[in-house]
Motif scaffolding. Structure first.
Motif, PDB file in Angstrom:
ATOM      1  N   ALA A 266       0.833  -1.212   0.000  1.00 50.86           N
ATOM      2  CA  ALA A 266       0.000   0.000   0.000  1.00 50.86           C
ATOM      3  C   ALA A 266       0.862   1.254   0.000  1.00 50.86           C
ATOM      4  CB  ALA A 266      -0.927  -0.011   1.213  1.00 50.86           C
ATOM      5  N   ASN A 267       1.908   1.253   0.788  1.00 50.61           N
ATOM      6  CA  ASN A 267       2.754   2.443   0.896  1.00 50.61           C
ATOM      7  C   ASN A 267       3.636   2.654  -0.328  1.00 50.61           C
ATOM      8  OD1 ASN A 267       1.830   3.226   3.446  1.00 50.61           O
ATOM      9  ND2 ASN A 267       3.226   1.838   4.478  1.00 50.61           N
ATOM     10  N   ALA A 268       4.087   1.560  -0.925  1.00 53.18           N
ATOM     11  CA  ALA A 268       4.936   1.683  -2.112  1.00 53.18           C
ATOM     12  C   ALA A 268       4.132   2.012  -3.355  1.00 53.18           C
ATOM     13  CB  ALA A 268       5.722   0.386  -2.328  1.00 53.18           C
ATOM     14  N   GLY A 269       2.886   1.570  -3.391  1.00 55.07           N
ATOM     15  CA  GLY A 269       2.049   1.825  -4.564  1.00 55.07           C
ATOM     16  C   GLY A 269       2.595   1.126  -5.805  1.00 55.07           C
ATOM     17  N   LYS A 270       2.399   1.741  -6.950  1.00 54.19           N
ATOM     18  CA  LYS A 270       2.795   1.124  -8.223  1.00 54.19           C
ATOM     19  C   LYS A 270       4.304   0.900  -8.318  1.00 54.19           C
ATOM     20  CE  LYS A 270      -1.445   1.132  -9.630  1.00 54.19           C
ATOM     21  NZ  LYS A 270      -2.232  -0.130  -9.692  1.00 54.19           N
ATOM     22  N   THR A 271       5.064   1.570  -7.445  1.00 59.60           N
ATOM     23  CA  THR A 271       6.516   1.366  -7.437  1.00 59.60           C
ATOM     24  C   THR A 271       6.868  -0.097  -7.169  1.00 59.60           C
ATOM     25  OG1 THR A 271       6.917   3.612  -6.644  1.00 59.60           O
ATOM     26  CG2 THR A 271       8.667   2.022  -6.260  1.00 59.60           C
ATOM     27  N   ALA A 272       5.981  -0.809  -6.471  1.00 64.00           N
ATOM     28  CA  ALA A 272       6.262  -2.194  -6.096  1.00 64.00           C
ATOM     29  C   ALA A 272       6.076  -3.182  -7.246  1.00 64.00           C
ATOM     30  CB  ALA A 272       5.364  -2.604  -4.932  1.00 64.00           C
ATOM     31  N   LEU A 273       5.367  -2.790  -8.287  1.00 63.31           N
ATOM     32  CA  LEU A 273       5.052  -3.730  -9.367  1.00 63.31           C
ATOM     33  C   LEU A 273       6.312  -4.282 -10.028  1.00 63.31           C
ATOM     34  CD1 LEU A 273       2.020  -1.899 -11.049  1.00 63.31           C
ATOM     35  CD2 LEU A 273       1.971  -4.062  -9.781  1.00 63.31           C
ATOM     36  N   SER A 367       8.015 -15.002  -5.467  1.00 63.53           N
ATOM     37  CA  SER A 367       6.841 -14.348  -6.042  1.00 63.53           C
ATOM     38  C   SER A 367       7.220 -12.960  -6.530  1.00 63.53           C
ATOM     39  CB  SER A 367       5.734 -14.229  -4.992  1.00 63.53           C
ATOM     40  OG  SER A 367       5.496 -15.456  -4.333  1.00 63.53           O
ATOM     41  N   LYS A 368       6.363 -12.384  -7.363  1.00 69.49           N
ATOM     42  CA  LYS A 368       6.569 -10.987  -7.742  1.00 69.49           C
ATOM     43  C   LYS A 368       5.251 -10.243  -7.658  1.00 69.49           C
ATOM     44  CE  LYS A 368       6.204 -11.290 -12.824  1.00 69.49           C
ATOM     45  NZ  LYS A 368       6.943 -10.990 -14.079  1.00 69.49           N
ATOM     46  N   VAL A 369       5.340  -8.935  -7.537  1.00 70.38           N
ATOM     47  CA  VAL A 369       4.159  -8.103  -7.358  1.00 70.38           C
ATOM     48  C   VAL A 369       3.495  -7.850  -8.709  1.00 70.38           C
ATOM     49  CG1 VAL A 369       3.268  -5.920  -6.471  1.00 70.38           C
ATOM     50  CG2 VAL A 369       5.230  -7.011  -5.356  1.00 70.38           C
ATOM     51  N   VAL A 370       2.190  -8.109  -8.738  1.00 68.82           N
ATOM     52  CA  VAL A 370       1.409  -7.913  -9.962  1.00 68.82           C
ATOM     53  C   VAL A 370       0.101  -7.200  -9.607  1.00 68.82           C
ATOM     54  CG1 VAL A 370       2.348  -9.977 -11.070  1.00 68.82           C
ATOM     55  CG2 VAL A 370       0.220 -10.137  -9.727  1.00 68.82           C
ATOM     56  N   GLU A 371      -0.577  -6.742 -10.620  1.00 72.97           N
ATOM     57  CA  GLU A 371      -1.919  -6.186 -10.437  1.00 72.97           C
ATOM     58  C   GLU A 371      -2.959  -7.284 -10.545  1.00 72.97           C
ATOM     59  OE1 GLU A 371      -2.047  -1.662 -11.880  1.00 72.97           O
ATOM     60  OE2 GLU A 371      -1.471  -3.031 -13.508  1.00 72.97           O
ATOM     61  N   LYS A 372      -4.058  -7.134  -9.852  1.00 75.36           N
ATOM     62  CA  LYS A 372      -5.197  -8.050  -9.863  1.00 75.36           C
ATOM     63  C   LYS A 372      -4.795  -9.495  -9.541  1.00 75.36           C
ATOM     64  CE  LYS A 372      -7.753  -5.180 -13.128  1.00 75.36           C
ATOM     65  NZ  LYS A 372      -8.438  -5.105 -14.464  1.00 75.36           N
ATOM     66  N   PRO A 373      -4.116  -9.704  -8.402  1.00 77.66           N
ATOM     67  CA  PRO A 373      -3.732 -11.061  -8.006  1.00 77.66           C
ATOM     68  C   PRO A 373      -4.927 -11.794  -7.388  1.00 77.66           C
ATOM     69  CG  PRO A 373      -3.148  -9.565  -6.285  1.00 77.66           C
ATOM     70  CD  PRO A 373      -3.740  -8.715  -7.383  1.00 77.66           C
ATOM     71  N   LYS A 374      -4.764 -13.071  -7.129  1.00 72.67           N
ATOM     72  CA  LYS A 374      -5.819 -13.846  -6.479  1.00 72.67           C
ATOM     73  C   LYS A 374      -6.028 -13.387  -5.046  1.00 72.67           C
ATOM     74  CE  LYS A 374      -7.317 -18.578  -5.492  1.00 72.67           C
ATOM     75  NZ  LYS A 374      -6.985 -20.033  -5.616  1.00 72.67           N
ATOM     76  N   TYR A 375      -4.933 -13.030  -4.371  1.00 72.27           N
ATOM     77  CA  TYR A 375      -5.008 -12.580  -2.973  1.00 72.27           C
ATOM     78  C   TYR A 375      -4.424 -11.171  -2.880  1.00 72.27           C
ATOM     79  CZ  TYR A 375      -5.753 -17.543  -1.958  1.00 72.27           C
ATOM     80  OH  TYR A 375      -6.242 -18.834  -1.927  1.00 72.27           O
ATOM     81  N   ASP A 381      -5.215  -3.209  -5.266  1.00 72.80           N
ATOM     82  CA  ASP A 381      -5.453  -4.098  -6.407  1.00 72.80           C
ATOM     83  C   ASP A 381      -4.160  -4.805  -6.804  1.00 72.80           C
ATOM     84  OD1 ASP A 381      -4.007  -2.014  -7.483  1.00 72.80           O
ATOM     85  OD2 ASP A 381      -5.288  -1.762  -9.252  1.00 72.80           O
ATOM     86  N   MET A 382      -3.175  -4.810  -5.887  1.00 74.48           N
ATOM     87  CA  MET A 382      -1.886  -5.455  -6.147  1.00 74.48           C
ATOM     88  C   MET A 382      -1.643  -6.569  -5.127  1.00 74.48           C
ATOM     89  SD  MET A 382       0.526  -2.132  -6.917  1.00 74.48           S
ATOM     90  CE  MET A 382       0.130  -1.412  -5.323  1.00 74.48           C
ATOM     91  N   GLY A 383      -0.738  -7.451  -5.478  1.00 74.19           N
ATOM     92  CA  GLY A 383      -0.384  -8.545  -4.586  1.00 74.19           C
ATOM     93  C   GLY A 383       0.662  -9.413  -5.226  1.00 74.19           C
ATOM     94  N   PHE A 384       0.767 -10.657  -4.750  1.00 75.04           N
ATOM     95  CA  PHE A 384       1.866 -11.526  -5.179  1.00 75.04           C
ATOM     96  C   PHE A 384       1.398 -12.653  -6.091  1.00 75.04           C
ATOM     97  CE2 PHE A 384       3.043  -9.476  -1.250  1.00 75.04           C
ATOM     98  CZ  PHE A 384       4.306  -8.984  -1.557  1.00 75.04           C
TER      99      PHE A 384
END
Length: 410
Positions: A266-273, A367-375, A381-384
């Motif tokens: 949440a804090n990193a935002g899109k930077t984490a993708l 794992s890597k950070v993606v948009e619209k993950p299962k969890y 709207d991001m996760g692993f």
């Protein structure tokens, strides 16, 4: 015999009629339940309680419900030592702790000395998250069990998965916090260079959670023409580093160990993708049955350290099922022997204990950070997304020469 502990009528009714005369197994959680590491300490405590509830639902142990007591170490080693003495006075048989290698180093030494001085009244230390290599190296001892991956296991897994995915690159920069864990990470990154086919173009060890501006470090990473940045940083040191890289438009891939710490996405935002993590557990790497069971019991899916910590309790439950004290005095050494002979099947694969140093041989998930993950993570709207699961026998490394474990006489 230790003092008896009253159980609820429901718990008592589920046990045998002789339970009133039985000795309960006592578990102590000596964890950071106040201070800067409270959120992580509470997650470890949640997982332990989840596991104990499962043991008690299955009938408890030795004719009684397993008893759990929390001891707040306030994030400090001296406080942990004080709480260990309190736990011993309370008759605790097994202690759990995970947040901080410094605290684990204090506790494992306290346990070792106590057990030498009090034969027949030993205590087991189950380490859920302290990764420092010395804990299964120079400080290894029979009554300490580590149920988490170490720096070489995480780095080797990252190198394998990222190289296979074409995301590793040829130039690697290593930036870590300057204490045992960060030093272990730096050493592991250097050791994996030849096999990974990369060059370490820079290394930095910095003060822990004292750097407010990582822009100068990002400038050094840029100047070194790094493709990938390996870091064991956690908390603000990871977040601020990634944000500084994003603000500078630095085109690198981060290879991390703690990107899934609550709040980071949440804090990193899109930077984490697109950035990577190697960890003990990832909901997305499983069939989801454990995640759903955990959510039913706790109200949320397992996050951060909860999944693998719950598996440690599962291993303990399996070990307890192989010993029988007939309601009498609990022999902790027999439980330890049972635990080191236990192979526990998790949704990711088996976890076993290496007898020479009591490091668990366990799968490591990359794992890597993606948009619209299962969890989704952190209500975003991001996760692993799982990239690769490295089997335990492929993730493990040789026993350290510094480990000279003395086994109990039988």
């Amino acid at each position: 015999m230790k003092r008896l502990v009253l159980a609820t009528a429901t718990a008592v009714s589920a046990l045998s009629a002789t339970s009133a005369f039985a000795e309960p197994l006592k578990i102590g959680i000596i964890e950071s339940l106040s201070g800067a590491q409270t959120s992580t300490g509470r997650l470890y405590a949640n997982a332990v309680k989840y596991g104990v509830d499962r043991i008690n639902a299955a009938g408890g142990f030795n004719g009684e419900p397993v008893v759990v007591t929390e001891y707040d170490n306030a994030g400090g080693a001296p406080e942990a030592a004080d709480k260990f003495r309190k736990a011993v006075a309370d008759g605790v048989d097994v202690i759990f702790q995970g947040a901080s290698s410094a605290i684990a180093g204090q506790l494992t030494e306290d346990v070792r000395k106590h057990n030498i001085r009090n034969p027949g009244k030993e205590v087991i230390f189950i380490n859920l998250g302290a990764d420092a290599m010395e804990l299964t190296g120079a400080k290894c001892q029979f009554y300490h069990f580590r149920y988490t991956a170490t720096a070489p296991m995480r780095v080797n897994a990252l190198v394998s998965a990222m190289k296979e995915a074409g995301d590793l690159g040829k130039n690697v920069y290593s930036i870590n916090q300057n204490y045992s864990w960060g030093q272990d990470m730096q050493a592991a990154v250097a050791a994996a260079a030849e096999g990974g086919g990369y060059k370490v173009v820079g290394e930095v060890l910095h003060d822990v959670n004292k750097i407010q501006d990582f822009a100068p470090f990002v400038a050094r990473i840029r100047a070194a023409s790094a493709d990938t940045v390996f870091t064991g940083n956690w908390s603000n040191d990871l977040l601020l580093l990634m944000k500084a890289a994003g603000d500078a438009g630095l085109d690198v891939t981060f290879a991390t160990a703690f990107l899934d710490q609550p709040g980071n996405i949440a804090n990193a935002g899109k930077t984490a993708l697109g950035h990577y993590i190697a960890n003990n557990y990832d909901n997305a790497a499983t069939d989801g049955k454990f995640a759903e069971a955990f959510k039913t019991a706790t109200g949320h899916y397992p996050i951060f350290v909860e999944g693998h910590s719950a598996f440690a309790l599962g291993a303990l439950q399996q070990a307890l099922g192989t010993v029988n004290f007939n309601g009498g005095e609990i022999d902790v050494t027999k439980i330890a022997l049972a635990l080191e002979n236990t192979t526990y099947e998790t949704p990711l694969g088996p976890i076993s204990v290496r007898k020479e140093d009591h490091q668990t041989i366990r799968p490591v998930v990359v794992s890597k950070v993606v948009e619209k993950p299962k969890y989704p993570a952190d209500d975003t709207d991001m996760g692993f997304q799982t990239v690769k699961v490295i089997a335990g026998d492929a993730a493990i490394y040789p026993v350290q020469e510094s480990c000279k474990m003395e086994r109990p006489k039988q």
